[in-house]
Scaffold this motif. Sequence first.
Motif, PDB file in Angstrom:
ATOM      1  N   PHE A  53       4.013  -3.989 -79.454  1.00 30.95           N
ATOM      2  CA  PHE A  53       2.796  -3.347 -78.962  1.00 30.95           C
ATOM      3  C   PHE A  53       2.025  -4.310 -78.071  1.00 30.95           C
ATOM      4  O   PHE A  53       2.079  -5.538 -78.234  1.00 30.95           O
ATOM      5  N   LEU A  54       1.313  -3.742 -77.116  1.00 29.68           N
ATOM      6  CA  LEU A  54       0.519  -4.555 -76.207  1.00 29.68           C
ATOM      7  C   LEU A  54      -0.772  -5.005 -76.886  1.00 29.68           C
ATOM      8  O   LEU A  54      -1.407  -4.214 -77.585  1.00 29.68           O
ATOM      9  N   PRO A  55      -1.188  -6.244 -76.691  1.00 27.53           N
ATOM     10  CA  PRO A  55      -2.459  -6.696 -77.278  1.00 27.53           C
ATOM     11  C   PRO A  55      -3.641  -6.014 -76.606  1.00 27.53           C
ATOM     12  O   PRO A  55      -3.595  -5.689 -75.412  1.00 27.53           O
ATOM     13  N   VAL A  56      -4.710  -5.788 -77.363  1.00 25.00           N
ATOM     14  CA  VAL A  56      -5.880  -5.079 -76.822  1.00 25.00           C
ATOM     15  C   VAL A  56      -6.973  -6.045 -76.369  1.00 25.00           C
ATOM     16  O   VAL A  56      -7.982  -5.635 -75.799  1.00 25.00           O
ATOM     17  N   GLY A  57      -6.771  -7.328 -76.615  1.00 22.73           N
ATOM     18  CA  GLY A  57      -7.832  -8.279 -76.283  1.00 22.73           C
ATOM     19  C   GLY A  57      -7.873  -8.680 -74.825  1.00 22.73           C
ATOM     20  O   GLY A  57      -8.878  -9.235 -74.358  1.00 22.73           O
ATOM     21  N   SER A  58      -6.810  -8.426 -74.067  1.00 22.26           N
ATOM     22  CA  SER A  58      -6.761  -8.852 -72.671  1.00 22.26           C
ATOM     23  C   SER A  58      -7.621  -7.951 -71.794  1.00 22.26           C
ATOM     24  O   SER A  58      -7.641  -6.727 -71.963  1.00 22.26           O
ATOM     25  N   LEU A  59      -8.313  -8.562 -70.846  1.00 23.98           N
ATOM     26  CA  LEU A  59      -9.095  -7.817 -69.863  1.00 23.98           C
ATOM     27  C   LEU A  59      -8.186  -7.476 -68.693  1.00 23.98           C
ATOM     28  O   LEU A  59      -7.695  -8.352 -67.984  1.00 23.98           O
ATOM     29  N   LEU A  60      -7.914  -6.205 -68.512  1.00 23.65           N
ATOM     30  CA  LEU A  60      -6.941  -5.772 -67.518  1.00 23.65           C
ATOM     31  C   LEU A  60      -7.593  -5.512 -66.167  1.00 23.65           C
ATOM     32  O   LEU A  60      -8.743  -5.080 -66.087  1.00 23.65           O
ATOM     33  N   ALA A  61      -6.838  -5.756 -65.132  1.00 23.74           N
ATOM     34  CA  ALA A  61      -7.305  -5.474 -63.775  1.00 23.74           C
ATOM     35  C   ALA A  61      -7.280  -3.973 -63.537  1.00 23.74           C
ATOM     36  O   ALA A  61      -6.512  -3.234 -64.162  1.00 23.74           O
ATOM     37  N   SER A  62      -8.104  -3.525 -62.631  1.00 18.31           N
ATOM     38  CA  SER A  62      -8.153  -2.099 -62.316  1.00 18.31           C
ATOM     39  C   SER A  62      -6.886  -1.671 -61.573  1.00 18.31           C
ATOM     40  O   SER A  62      -6.448  -2.366 -60.644  1.00 18.31           O
ATOM     41  N   PRO A  63      -6.288  -0.549 -61.959  1.00 20.46           N
ATOM     42  CA  PRO A  63      -5.103  -0.069 -61.243  1.00 20.46           C
ATOM     43  C   PRO A  63      -5.376   0.187 -59.765  1.00 20.46           C
ATOM     44  O   PRO A  63      -4.470   0.061 -58.936  1.00 20.46           O
ATOM     45  N   SER A  64      -6.605   0.541 -59.423  1.00 17.52           N
ATOM     46  CA  SER A  64      -6.935   0.796 -58.015  1.00 17.52           C
ATOM     47  C   SER A  64      -6.782  -0.467 -57.175  1.00 17.52           C
ATOM     48  O   SER A  64      -6.414  -0.401 -55.993  1.00 17.52           O
ATOM     49  N   THR A  65      -7.024  -1.636 -57.791  1.00 16.84           N
ATOM     50  CA  THR A  65      -6.836  -2.899 -57.075  1.00 16.84           C
ATOM     51  C   THR A  65      -5.368  -3.106 -56.735  1.00 16.84           C
ATOM     52  O   THR A  65      -5.019  -3.525 -55.618  1.00 16.84           O
ATOM     53  N   ALA A 118       3.288  -5.037 -61.271  1.00 20.11           N
ATOM     54  CA  ALA A 118       2.112  -5.865 -61.022  1.00 20.11           C
ATOM     55  C   ALA A 118       1.592  -6.404 -62.343  1.00 20.11           C
ATOM     56  O   ALA A 118       1.584  -5.700 -63.360  1.00 20.11           O
ATOM     57  N   ASP A 119       1.171  -7.644 -62.319  1.00 24.77           N
ATOM     58  CA  ASP A 119       0.550  -8.261 -63.492  1.00 24.77           C
ATOM     59  C   ASP A 119      -0.720  -7.494 -63.829  1.00 24.77           C
ATOM     60  O   ASP A 119      -1.624  -7.370 -62.997  1.00 24.77           O
ATOM     61  N   ALA A 120      -0.794  -6.944 -65.024  1.00 26.61           N
ATOM     62  CA  ALA A 120      -1.933  -6.098 -65.397  1.00 26.61           C
ATOM     63  C   ALA A 120      -3.201  -6.902 -65.615  1.00 26.61           C
ATOM     64  O   ALA A 120      -4.294  -6.317 -65.678  1.00 26.61           O
ATOM     65  N   VAL A 121      -3.098  -8.231 -65.720  1.00 30.31           N
ATOM     66  CA  VAL A 121      -4.277  -9.076 -65.916  1.00 30.31           C
ATOM     67  C   VAL A 121      -4.814  -9.584 -64.586  1.00 30.31           C
ATOM     68  O   VAL A 121      -6.008  -9.493 -64.287  1.00 30.31           O
ATOM     69  N   THR A 122      -3.913 -10.105 -63.737  1.00 32.29           N
ATOM     70  CA  THR A 122      -4.334 -10.661 -62.447  1.00 32.29           C
ATOM     71  C   THR A 122      -4.290  -9.640 -61.320  1.00 32.29           C
ATOM     72  O   THR A 122      -4.947  -9.816 -60.298  1.00 32.29           O
ATOM     73  N   GLY A 123      -3.483  -8.582 -61.479  1.00 34.69           N
ATOM     74  CA  GLY A 123      -3.342  -7.594 -60.420  1.00 34.69           C
ATOM     75  C   GLY A 123      -2.346  -7.985 -59.346  1.00 34.69           C
ATOM     76  O   GLY A 123      -2.118  -7.221 -58.402  1.00 34.69           O
ATOM     77  N   GLN A 124      -1.713  -9.134 -59.462  1.00 40.57           N
ATOM     78  CA  GLN A 124      -0.762  -9.596 -58.466  1.00 40.57           C
ATOM     79  C   GLN A 124       0.587  -8.892 -58.631  1.00 40.57           C
ATOM     80  O   GLN A 124       1.048  -8.677 -59.754  1.00 40.57           O
ATOM     81  N   LEU A 125       1.196  -8.558 -57.494  1.00 42.62           N
ATOM     82  CA  LEU A 125       2.500  -7.900 -57.528  1.00 42.62           C
ATOM     83  C   LEU A 125       3.564  -8.870 -58.024  1.00 42.62           C
ATOM     84  O   LEU A 125       3.533 -10.065 -57.728  1.00 42.62           O
ATOM     85  N   LYS A 126       4.497  -8.320 -58.792  1.00 37.37           N
ATOM     86  CA  LYS A 126       5.574  -9.127 -59.365  1.00 37.37           C
ATOM     87  C   LYS A 126       6.903  -8.703 -58.756  1.00 37.37           C
ATOM     88  O   LYS A 126       7.184  -7.509 -58.632  1.00 37.37           O
TER      89      LYS A 126
END
Length: 261
Positions: A53-65, A118-126
């Motif tokens: 399961f994915l942790p819930v504590g991480s602050l995720l970047a906006s998908p629009s970014t 894309a990295d869901a935390v930084t928003g950078q494409l992988k």
Amino acid sequence: MAKSKHFYIRKAHRYLGVILGIQFLLWTIGGLYFSWSNMDEVHGDFEKRKPPFLPVGSLLASPSTVIDSIKKAHPVDSFVSIQLIEILGKPYYQLRGITSKQQGGGHQHSMKMATWLADAVTGQLKPALTKEQAIEVASKRFNGEPKVKSVEYLTATNGHHEYRESPLPAYAITFEHPSGSTVYVASELGTVQKFRNNKWRIFDFLWMLHTMDYNSRDNIGNLLLRIFSIFGLITVFSGFALYAISFKGFKKNPLSKSRFS
């Protein structure tokens, strides 16, 4: 002397029986294997480890970014889906969209389905998974700790391949395991797509013989199967007709049995 109805019905029944007998045998063998097999073992469910399961504590970047970054780098016509997934313990956005490319002097456009991570935390494409990353993803999803036997990078498959009609490119990671299991990881999607083992391969081969689809294996409405199904009915009905005629002849003349035997 004109030949009787018995002769023609017997002859038709005999030759149809020879032609269809082998296929009836294959249908029976396949049916026995299908009904006696544990489908969980065929699907390799006992080999699959549930994804974490994915942790819930991480602050995720906006998908629009992430979408804006993709639009700047690629000619995206539209987006089909966006999903939050886990890759090697980290959250990622998996996006699918349709890209367009001009052809013929700008008057025609070719459409193509594309995938981005894309990295869901930084928003950078992988970029797509490397061979080492794909092996690690497959190993984490495979139950137990078997050794890797072989790795194959697939860019195309045919209708008989066990990974047919599945996302490409992909890595096929085969483990040293009694089941002969292969785990398929789509490099651009970043996720495991299929588990294949020896029991599934036997099932798939018998299914091809069962459906008589020797091109793609899954078309149960092909012409050859329809023809053999009709011939099967004719064979059964000719047997019933032969019995009925022989029975009536036996009632009329007790010597008819020796005459037609």
